[in-house]
Design a protein around this motif. Sequence first.
Motif, PDB file in Angstrom:
ATOM      1  N   ILE A 275      44.623  48.375  34.085  1.00 53.09           N
ATOM      2  CA  ILE A 275      43.468  49.196  34.478  1.00 53.09           C
ATOM      3  C   ILE A 275      43.951  50.275  35.442  1.00 53.09           C
ATOM      4  O   ILE A 275      44.468  49.970  36.517  1.00 53.09           O
ATOM      5  N   ARG A 276      43.816  51.521  35.020  1.00 49.84           N
ATOM      6  CA  ARG A 276      44.206  52.640  35.858  1.00 49.84           C
ATOM      7  C   ARG A 276      42.991  53.125  36.646  1.00 49.84           C
ATOM      8  O   ARG A 276      41.922  53.340  36.077  1.00 49.84           O
ATOM      9  N   ASN A 277      43.195  53.288  37.934  1.00 49.61           N
ATOM     10  CA  ASN A 277      42.138  53.754  38.823  1.00 49.61           C
ATOM     11  C   ASN A 277      42.404  55.210  39.160  1.00 49.61           C
ATOM     12  O   ASN A 277      43.456  55.557  39.698  1.00 49.61           O
ATOM     13  N   GLN A 278      41.446  56.098  38.869  1.00 50.62           N
ATOM     14  CA  GLN A 278      41.670  57.514  39.107  1.00 50.62           C
ATOM     15  C   GLN A 278      41.794  57.827  40.599  1.00 50.62           C
ATOM     16  O   GLN A 278      42.545  58.717  40.988  1.00 50.62           O
ATOM     17  N   ALA A 279      41.082  57.086  41.442  1.00 53.13           N
ATOM     18  CA  ALA A 279      41.188  57.307  42.887  1.00 53.13           C
ATOM     19  C   ALA A 279      42.612  57.016  43.361  1.00 53.13           C
ATOM     20  O   ALA A 279      43.157  57.733  44.205  1.00 53.13           O
ATOM     21  N   GLU A 280      43.214  55.956  42.796  1.00 53.26           N
ATOM     22  CA  GLU A 280      44.592  55.647  43.166  1.00 53.26           C
ATOM     23  C   GLU A 280      45.524  56.762  42.712  1.00 53.26           C
ATOM     24  O   GLU A 280      46.462  57.137  43.422  1.00 53.26           O
TER      25      GLU A 280
END
Length: 423
Positions: A275-280
Amino acid sequence: MSFLSTIKLVVRTLLARKGRSFLTILGIIIGVGGVITIIALGAGAQSLVLGQVTKLGTNLLYVQPWTGSENGPPSTVFGVVITTLTNEDADALRDKGRVPHAVAVNPSVQGTATITWGTANVDTNFTATDFNYPVGVNFTMREGRFFSEQEDRGDANVIVLGSTVAEELFGGTGIDPVGQTVKAKTASQKEPGGIPLRVSGVINSRGSSFFQDQDDMVFMPLGIGQKQMLGIRYLQGIGIKVDSADTVSSTAADITQVLKERHRIKEDVDLDFIIRNQAEAINILSTITNALKLFLVSMAGIALVVAGIGILNIMLVTVAERTREIGLRKAVGATNAAIRNQFLFEAGTLTLLGGMFGIVGGVVVSYLAAIIMRSLDYDWAFVISPSSVVLAVGVSILTGVVFGLYPALKASRLNPIDALRYE
């Protein structure tokens, strides 16, 4: 000697040696201009990179099929095809009871295709997704509409064109693309012709995002992309928009739990998705660009130090040339402090002038760079931060004081008799 008299003497001395004064401040101009320009270009590049990431929307999570290290490259880079992510997974993630903060769940597959209309054709990228895609991703329609829920569920032969694709196919013909039938064909399809698709709409220009031209794309229902274009049944990704940035982490945990149960995975090390988090991603990119800006400013700072060494050299030569003048002034009563202050003022004036002209030069170069980048259709911000101006001027004055102090002290300590005898 009063302060005003010292200033007048410094000005007359510098004007008497215009060529040398100009060459002396030239290094400071380049150094200060370099600091201003580099900080402005760094801020512009940072805005470009972050703008590329945030253009698709905020509060986004993206689920990808995955194996191997979390920090490594995607498995697809090595030709590994993972088929564990399915349409049923996307349906499970739409369950508000399991993932309450998910606003939109957009399963998707991507590929390349040749789109043909009449004798015109264009090679482009396609994304096959669901009707709810506009909720998760920021864009508006230039004309027509995105395909409907009914068309999505019925695998209707419809297509939505990016503005570049529409222009390449229909530009100059005077024909409205909406309602026209184009044909789409992938490189792997051996049959002649292609899949007929009716154009339901054209998306407004979006520019680039993640360094991909978002206008050079087309969109079609998920079933068309999976079954007819690629001949697959699995998903290549699921985009999920969350209702708030505060719930991104908890939603990622909910998604992980749902998919672990569906894929019967007990240990995190066995996960077949990521799961890729855009905020990260934004935080990582901000850290990288800030580090890059610091590095570049350090390089510009070295230029200022080199310029300061040039001032040191010029001031030492000046003291040597004016030794008899110094001796004469001391003979008529000038104090060591007056001689020291005179040469310090000279060095400080040179660096101050260099700093002022350097700021103007840096602003002009940064502005021209911003204009050029915008002409190339990049979202490049023209940013001159007050801190960069203060930093550049402060460092330039400090450089003048530091590198002008030794020649000034050397001049003030000259013996007047030895100075008058100096040849």
